[in-house]
Design a protein around this motif. Structure first.
Motif, short mmCIF file in Angstrom:
data_model
loop_
_atom_site.label_atom_id
_atom_site.label_comp_id
_atom_site.label_asym_id
_atom_site.label_seq_id
_atom_site.Cartn_x
_atom_site.Cartn_y
_atom_site.Cartn_z
N LEU A 24 0.93 -1.16 -0.05
CA LEU A 24 -0.02 0.10 -0.03
C LEU A 24 0.87 1.23 -0.14
O LEU A 24 1.58 1.52 0.90
CB LEU A 24 -0.80 -0.18 1.32
N PRO A 45 -9.88 12.68 0.25
CA PRO A 45 -10.58 11.69 0.76
C PRO A 45 -10.26 10.84 1.95
O PRO A 45 -9.01 10.80 1.98
CB PRO A 45 -11.18 10.91 -0.36
N ASN A 46 -11.09 10.14 2.76
CA ASN A 46 -10.59 8.86 3.53
C ASN A 46 -9.42 8.09 3.06
O ASN A 46 -9.62 7.77 1.92
CB ASN A 46 -11.61 8.20 4.13
N GLY A 47 -8.34 8.16 3.78
CA GLY A 47 -7.40 6.89 3.46
C GLY A 47 -6.25 7.83 2.48
O GLY A 47 -5.57 6.96 1.79
N ALA A 48 -6.51 9.04 2.11
CA ALA A 48 -5.68 9.50 1.28
C ALA A 48 -4.30 9.68 1.49
O ALA A 48 -3.44 9.86 0.60
CB ALA A 48 -6.27 11.09 0.81
N GLY A 49 -3.81 9.55 2.77
CA GLY A 49 -2.64 9.35 3.42
C GLY A 49 -2.24 10.79 4.07
O GLY A 49 -1.02 11.16 4.27
N THR A 52 -0.73 10.24 7.63
CA THR A 52 0.43 9.35 7.38
C THR A 52 1.22 10.63 7.04
O THR A 52 2.49 10.51 7.47
CB THR A 52 0.34 8.47 6.17
N GLN A 93 -5.13 13.10 15.26
CA GLN A 93 -6.51 13.09 15.03
C GLN A 93 -7.22 12.10 16.03
O GLN A 93 -8.57 12.40 16.29
CB GLN A 93 -6.67 12.36 13.50
N GLU A 180 -7.22 17.32 11.87
CA GLU A 180 -8.85 17.45 11.94
C GLU A 180 -9.52 17.93 13.47
O GLU A 180 -10.16 17.13 13.95
CB GLU A 180 -9.45 15.99 11.79
N HIS A 212 -11.57 17.97 6.80
CA HIS A 212 -12.51 17.29 5.91
C HIS A 212 -13.75 18.11 5.70
O HIS A 212 -14.34 17.94 4.76
CB HIS A 212 -13.40 15.81 6.61
N1 LIG Z 1 0.71 1.90 10.29
C1 LIG Z 1 -0.21 1.61 9.33
N2 LIG Z 1 0.02 0.38 8.75
C2 LIG Z 1 -0.59 -0.06 7.66
N3 LIG Z 1 -1.46 0.69 6.86
C3 LIG Z 1 -1.49 1.95 7.52
C4 LIG Z 1 -0.86 2.61 8.47
N4 LIG Z 1 -1.18 3.62 8.61
C5 LIG Z 1 -1.99 4.17 7.62
N5 LIG Z 1 -2.33 3.21 6.76
C6 LIG Z 1 -3.10 3.03 5.72
O1 LIG Z 1 -2.74 3.94 4.88
C7 LIG Z 1 -3.84 4.78 4.09
C8 LIG Z 1 -3.73 6.02 4.33
O2 LIG Z 1 -3.74 6.45 5.92
P1 LIG Z 1 -4.21 7.95 6.42
O3 LIG Z 1 -4.40 7.42 7.94
O4 LIG Z 1 -2.80 8.59 6.30
O5 LIG Z 1 -5.24 8.44 5.71
P2 LIG Z 1 -5.84 9.90 6.05
O6 LIG Z 1 -5.86 10.51 4.78
O7 LIG Z 1 -5.54 10.58 7.12
O8 LIG Z 1 -7.45 9.33 6.28
P3 LIG Z 1 -8.72 9.89 7.22
O9 LIG Z 1 -9.46 11.19 6.51
O10 LIG Z 1 -9.68 8.86 7.39
O11 LIG Z 1 -8.14 10.45 8.40
C9 LIG Z 1 -4.71 4.14 4.56
O12 LIG Z 1 -5.26 3.04 3.64
C10 LIG Z 1 -4.43 3.33 5.88
O13 LIG Z 1 -5.14 2.16 5.99
#
Ligand SMILES: Nc1ncnc2c1ncn2[C@@H]1O[C@H](COP(=O)(O)OP(=O)(O)OP(=O)(O)O)[C@@H](O)[C@H]1O
Ligand SMILES: [Mg+2]
Lengths: 262, 290
Positions: A24, A45-49, A52, A93, A180, A212
């Motif tokens: 991923l 969007p959700n899961g955009a990173g 991370t 968050q 957030e 968001h």
């Molecule tokens: N420690 C981890 N191990 C494995 N996958 C991870 C880890 N942290 C995040 N992910 C994956 O990386 C992707 C990005 O996650 P991230 O939390 O950065 O998204 P986000 O943009 O903050 O989403 P949201 O709006 O829901 O907070 C997601 O698919 C998540 O499942």
């Protein structure tokens, strides 16, 4: 007070940053900059990173590839506490209060950043009148003064989010990362938060925030970076982002947030 | 009389052990079930330095504290890599390894231990009976003072922060690894001093004195009295150490008591009998306030 950043170097410079979890690609070749005094929004969007990316900047995750420079200094590979002490404050968050401590002591914990690395930390008592006064000021600032003596884990979630900000402010940050902070707030509470964030910027704190709530982000931020599936989809002023076909497409494809809330 | 004094001396030594474990587990949240290892390292260090190297008690006492502190810092290294529940197992393992080293390495006297450890002397006077008790009580007061002061310092705040949330602690500039090692070192150093006193009080040390069951005992004293407080570990140690020693017949069931106390406290009063908001402590406070 740390010396002024060279005018030409961005405060935060992210170059080709990637973070993969197995197959991923949570963050995938992201480059952008944040200049001193800006309020920059990071949406997607959700899961955009987004989270991370925050974890990479604040040192909680090591990049798979790429570099991060803060005031011209490479910070990728540094531990979170070192990055915090350089002047990068962050909120979580999913809130992480020091639950058994009072709200005020949570803020005081953030004020120790200069003394923790030295053995002086074992000599000096932290409940001094000056430290308490400063903690009270910060709490006043974010509207938590009335809760100073309450145990942090007894606060409702909205106030715990504000405590996250207060604790980060205790670091006297140069750059503040807000993940957030407006989530779940009423319209009025969100307005208050926006006013607080503008006030912080006016006092010289640069702000990068994940949001968001589109209306909130569009009204508050001077520049917006849109992340989608780990990559930058668009970057520009709120107006540019709102009319960007790729952004509309990505959002409509997921949840239609732009149309509903903008 | 002599019997009571000796029980009181033991109680003081165990109160120090409980307080020192309280710094590690109560303040910093690092649950250790190997605390008797530090107790033993201090006892053996002091015994070897006096019996084998011919040092007098006082420098050996200080050296035992320092040596145990340094060793404790190193033995705390697993806490940087493993999650909380695994740390419990790792510290148990450390306890067994340390005992095995005392037992099977002839340099440390093997299963026969070390005998002929002299009582401390001050200006030519040998400290025995009430005087040794006074020394142990003094060390307990010192430990209490260190515990109380530490909790009020920035370092104490950093330890609490990392106990509550390691990520958030890092985010406010606390080096979590560094402060975990500090907690292990301070906790071990204080236990090392208790070990030194124990060795010189008893006159001999054997590996089994520092076995895993003793670690359980120390933990049960902390939990029984009230983890995280100062009064709790002290009261816990006086009750759970002195009482079984005094009531000889109960002494045989000591280990059952330690185990039973742990189970019952976890079930009914996890904050301990004198912890904040415990039934008894609330009662006492109401009495005092009236
Ligand atoms: N420690 C981890 N191990 C494995 N996958 C991870 C880890 N942290 C995040 N992910 C994956 O990386 C992707 C990005 O996650 P991230 O939390 O950065 O998204 P986000 O943009 O903050 O989403 P949201 O709006 O829901 O907070 C997601 O698919 C998540 O499942
Ligand atoms: Mg997120």
């Amino acid at each position: 007070m740390p010396e002024k950043t060279n005018r030409n170097t961005p405060l935060l410079d992210i170059r080709n940053l990637s973070r993969h979890f197995g197959g991923l690609k949570a963050v995938d070749g992201v480059s952008f900059q944040v200049n001193e005094g800006e309020i920059v929004g990071l949406i997607g969007p959700n899961g955009a990173g987004k989270t991370t990316l925050f974890n990479l900047i604040s040192g909680f995750l090591k990049p798979t590839a790429g570099e991060i420079y803060f005031r011209g200094l490479p910070i990728h590979g540094k531990r979170p506490n070192a990055i915090a002490r350089l002047g990068v404050g962050r909120t979580f968050q999913i809130v992480k209060p020091f639950g058994e401590l009072s709200v005020r002591d949570n803020v005081l914990a953030g004020m120790g950043h200069n003394i923790y690395p030295s053995l002086q930390a074992f000599l000096h008592v932290y409940h001094t009148p000056t430290a308490i006064a400063r903690a009270n000021d910060i709490l006043e600032n974010v509207g938590l003064a009335a809760y100073a003596d309450a145990r942090a884990d007894t606060l409702p979630i909205g106030l715990q989010r504000r405590l996250e900000i207060a604790r980060a402010l205790a670091l006297s940050p140069i750059l503040l990362l807000l993940d957030e902070s407006a989530a779940g707030l009423t319209h009025q509470e969100a307005e208050d938060l926006a006013a607080l964030i503008r006030d912080l910027r006016d006092r010289g704190i640069t702000i990068l925030l994940v949001e968001h709530n589109m209306r909130f982000a569009m009204n508050l931020c001077e520049r917006i970076v849109v992340l989608n599936q780990g990559r930058i989809l668009a970057e520009g002023t709120p107006e540019e982002i709102q009319t960007n076909p790729a952004v509309i497409e990505a959002y409509l494809g997921h949840s239609g947030v732009v149309r509903r809330e903008a | 009389m002599g019997y009571l004094i000796s029980i009181a001396t033991f109680a003081c030594i165990w109160a120090v052990l409980a307080l020192s474990l309280n710094i590690l587990t109560g303040y910093a949240g690092q649950v250790s079930l190997g605390h008797a290892a530090f107790f033993g390292i201090g006892a053996y260090a002091s015994a070897m330095l006096t019996v084998k190297a011919g040092w007098s008690f006082w420098p050996a006492f200080v050296a035992a504290i320092l040596i145990t502190g340094v060793v404790g810092g190193f033995l705390g290294l697993p806490s940087l890599r493993v999650r909380h529940d695994f740390l419990v197992l790792a510290t148990m393992g450390i306890n067994f390894v340390v005992i095995a080293i005392f037992k099977y390495v002839s340099f440390f006297g093997g299963a026969l231990g070390i005998i002929g450890i002299k009582k401390p002397a001050l200006f030519g006077w040998t400290l025995r009976g009430p005087w040794f008790l006074a020394l142990a009580a003094l060390y307990l007061v010192l430990t209490l003072w260190i515990s109380a002061y530490l909790s009020r310092t920035w370092a104490g705040l950093a330890l609490t922060a990392l106990r509550e949330d390691e990520d958030a602690a890092e985010a406010v500039g606390v080096s979590v690894p560094r402060f975990k090692i500090y907690a292990f070192a301070i906790s071990a150093a204080l236990a090392g001093g208790a070990g030194s006193l124990y060795a010189h009080f008893l006159g001999s040390v054997f590996p089994d004195h520092f076995a895993f069951v003793e670690s359980i005992g120390i933990m049960s004293m902390v939990v029984f009295g009230g983890i995280g407080t100062l009064r709790g570990p002290v009261v816990g140690a006086f009750i759970l150490k002195a009482l079984p020693e005094y009531l000889r017949f109960v002494g045989d069931y000591r280990y059952a008591i330690y185990g039973g106390v742990l189970v019952l406290m976890m079930l009914f009063q996890p904050q301990g009998i004198l912890g904040d908001n415990s039934w008894l402590w609330n009662k006492i406070r109401r009495r005092i306030n009236d």
